[in-house]
Design an enzyme around this catalytic site. Structure first.
Site, PDB file in Angstrom:
ATOM      1  NE  ARG A   1      -4.329  -2.069   1.760  1.00  0.00           N
ATOM      2  CZ  ARG A   1      -4.175  -3.040   2.466  1.00  0.00           C
ATOM      3  NH1 ARG A   1      -3.371  -3.399   3.398  1.00  0.00           N
ATOM      4  NH2 ARG A   1      -5.228  -4.173   2.144  1.00  0.00           N
ATOM      5  CE  LYS A  48      -0.510  13.272 -15.062  1.00  0.00           C
ATOM      6  NZ  LYS A  48      -0.452  13.517 -16.635  1.00  0.00           N
ATOM      7  CD  GLU A  71       7.192  15.350 -22.903  1.00  0.00           C
ATOM      8  OE1 GLU A  71       6.483  16.250 -22.413  1.00  0.00           O
ATOM      9  OE2 GLU A  71       6.708  14.214 -23.144  1.00  0.00           O
ATOM     10  CE  LYS A 120       5.265  16.646 -14.531  1.00  0.00           C
ATOM     11  NZ  LYS A 120       5.600  15.406 -15.345  1.00  0.00           N
ATOM     12  CD  GLU A 179      -3.641  15.290 -15.936  1.00  0.00           C
ATOM     13  OE1 GLU A 179      -4.504  14.721 -16.915  1.00  0.00           O
ATOM     14  OE2 GLU A 179      -2.389  15.082 -15.931  1.00  0.00           O
ATOM     15  NE  ARG A 212       0.841  16.502 -13.017  1.00  0.00           N
ATOM     16  CZ  ARG A 212       1.205  15.670 -12.156  1.00  0.00           C
ATOM     17  NH1 ARG A 212       0.983  15.855 -10.824  1.00  0.00           N
ATOM     18  NH2 ARG A 212       2.255  14.900 -12.645  1.00  0.00           N
ATOM     19  CG  ASN A 241      -1.560  15.766 -20.575  1.00  0.00           C
ATOM     20  OD1 ASN A 241      -0.686  14.630 -20.770  1.00  0.00           O
ATOM     21  ND2 ASN A 241      -2.210  15.889 -19.506  1.00  0.00           N
ATOM     22  CG  HIS A 287       1.447  14.703 -23.925  1.00  0.00           C
ATOM     23  ND1 HIS A 287       2.167  15.815 -24.345  1.00  0.00           N
ATOM     24  CD2 HIS A 287       2.298  13.588 -23.405  1.00  0.00           C
ATOM     25  CE1 HIS A 287       3.266  15.795 -23.840  1.00  0.00           C
ATOM     26  NE2 HIS A 287       3.517  14.569 -23.328  1.00  0.00           N
ATOM     27  CG  HIS A 335      -0.421   9.667 -25.082  1.00  0.00           C
ATOM     28  ND1 HIS A 335      -0.966   9.969 -24.000  1.00  0.00           N
ATOM     29  CD2 HIS A 335       0.635   9.665 -25.077  1.00  0.00           C
ATOM     30  CE1 HIS A 335       0.088  10.277 -23.137  1.00  0.00           C
ATOM     31  NE2 HIS A 335       0.818  10.185 -23.503  1.00  0.00           N
ATOM     32  CG  HIS A 370       6.329   9.531 -24.856  1.00  0.00           C
ATOM     33  ND1 HIS A 370       5.058   9.641 -24.937  1.00  0.00           N
ATOM     34  CD2 HIS A 370       6.722  10.639 -24.355  1.00  0.00           C
ATOM     35  CE1 HIS A 370       4.373  10.664 -24.314  1.00  0.00           C
ATOM     36  NE2 HIS A 370       5.571  11.235 -23.674  1.00  0.00           N
TER      37      HIS A 370
END
Length: 382
Positions: free
Chosen positions: A135, A157, A199, A240, A250, A254, A258, A261, A265, A280
């Site tokens: 956990r 993330k 990026e 960032k 997000e 935030r 993206n 993206h 993606h 990527h």
């Protein structure tokens, strides 16, 4: 956010540190050459009694794992290594299971550390494992690619890909420390470094037009490995960190990170995550160009800005159009299906990061799929 600072007045060329301000969960991003040899000391300062489960890939292990082991041994830190195949296909349920079971089998406890030692794929898989084993275990990110140093290692993330789409399974789990050794970037292939640079450029395109101007003037030194490289990475991490501090989960701003993206993606998915065709960062490069051309198409942004971004990215060897991807040309229906599975979709509505020009990005909910279809059809007909 704390301003970036040099560590030690007598070493102005030493590492730079950016703090991600999250209250009791705040952590430092340390940026500079030679940090792999200091890893044991720096980890012990943050988590003094922890054992370390290193998660890495075959390429990074071959090049750098022995040095990391020596650094940990020098501080008496007990460690095991879990070595995965390299590549985007490692962001899978199978790899996650392998890492989780190896951590449990190694009898690592909740107070121990999962150390993500690799690029973005390793950071995401190892980070997700650290979020769910017992956990939640401590996480240290040691990114070895430019893309990971400026993006995926920062902000918490983590996740894996589903057959349905990219990054659809994961958790937010902040690291306790990020060590970005810029000297390790010298071992990257030119294509890998360029992919990470996409990026870096993204941060200028979101809301820092002065940073984009600086990149336009200094990209040659960044690629050559001069001091501008450290400055660029620090500026990207600072950008960032500010966004993460405002919107950790997000829920609002935030999502700006993206930019490009949603298209990128989708391109990765239709290419079946085949790195020979598209990695990527290349998807992001094409994606930010598509986003700016889409906004120009809608009359929201100047055509000149879209062209300027294309020229900049082309100059460093990045693709800027769908037709630049080798192999079979993607079909519009397949791209739209992939976009519909994007993690930013809310109640079936398409969410895009749009822009009014360089440094003027914003979140737009409810973008009309037919408008996107018409734009993609136009792009593929050129």
């Amino acid at each position: 956010m704390n301003a970036e600072r040099n560590e030690g007045e007598s070493a102005p060329r030493g590492p730079k540190t950016i703090t991600v301000p999250l209250g009791e969960r705040s952590y430092d991003i340390v940026i500079g050459p030679g940090l792999i040899d200091e890893a044991g000391t720096r980890i012990k300062n943050v988590l003094p009694h922890a054992r370390v489960a290193i998660v890495t890939d075959e390429n990074v292990a071959r090049l750098h794992l022995d040095r990391l082991r020596i650094a940990l041994d020098s501080e008496g830190i007990d460690h095991n290594a879990i070595v995965l195949p390299a590549g985007e296909k490692t962001k899978s349920y199978g790899s996650l299971e392998q890492v989780v079971e190896a951590i449990i089998e190694g009898r690592f406890e909740r107070g121990d550390i999962v150390l993500a030692f690799g690029g973005g794929v390793i950071g995401d898989v190892a980070g997700f494992a650290s979020a769910i084993v017992r956990r939640g275990m401590a996480l240290v990110q040691m990114p070895t690619s430019l893309l990971a140093q400026v993006d995926s290692s920062v902000g918490g993330k983590t996740g894996i890909n589903s057959p349905q789409g990219k990054n659809l399974v994961g958790a937010f789990h902040q690291p306790s420390l990020v060590l970005a050794d810029t000297a390790l970037l010298d071992t990257l292939l030119p294509r890998e470094f360029a992919a990470g640079y996409a990026e870096v450029v993204k941060y200028g395109l979101i809301d820092r037009p002065d940073f984009f101007e600086w990149l336009d003037e200094n990209h040659r030194e960044i690629f050559a490995g001069g001091t501008a490289r450290i400055d660029a990475i620090a500026a990207a991490c600072e950008a960032k960190a500010e966004v993460v501090a405002r919107d950790e989960m997000e829920e609002a701003s935030r999502a700006l990170l993206n930019l490009g993206h949603t298209f990128g993606h989708a391109l990765e998915k239709v290419c079946r995550y085949d790195a020979a065709r598209l990695v990527h960062g290349e998807g992001v490069a094409i994606g930010v160009c598509l986003a700016h051309r889409f906004c120009a198409h809608l009359g929201l942004a100047p055509d000149e800005d879209a062209r300027r971004i294309e020229i900049h990215l082309s100059a460093v060897g990045l693709p800027t159009r769908i037709q630049d991807i080798p192999g079979e040309e993607p079909k519009v229906d397949d791209l739209l299906d992939a976009i519909a599975q994007d993690k930013k979709v809310s109640r079936g509505a398409l969410t895009f990061i749009l822009t009014r020009g360089i440094g003027k990005a914003y979140v737009e909910n409810g973008v009309d799929p037919q408008t996107v279809r018409g734009f993609l059809e136009q792009e593929l007909s050129q």
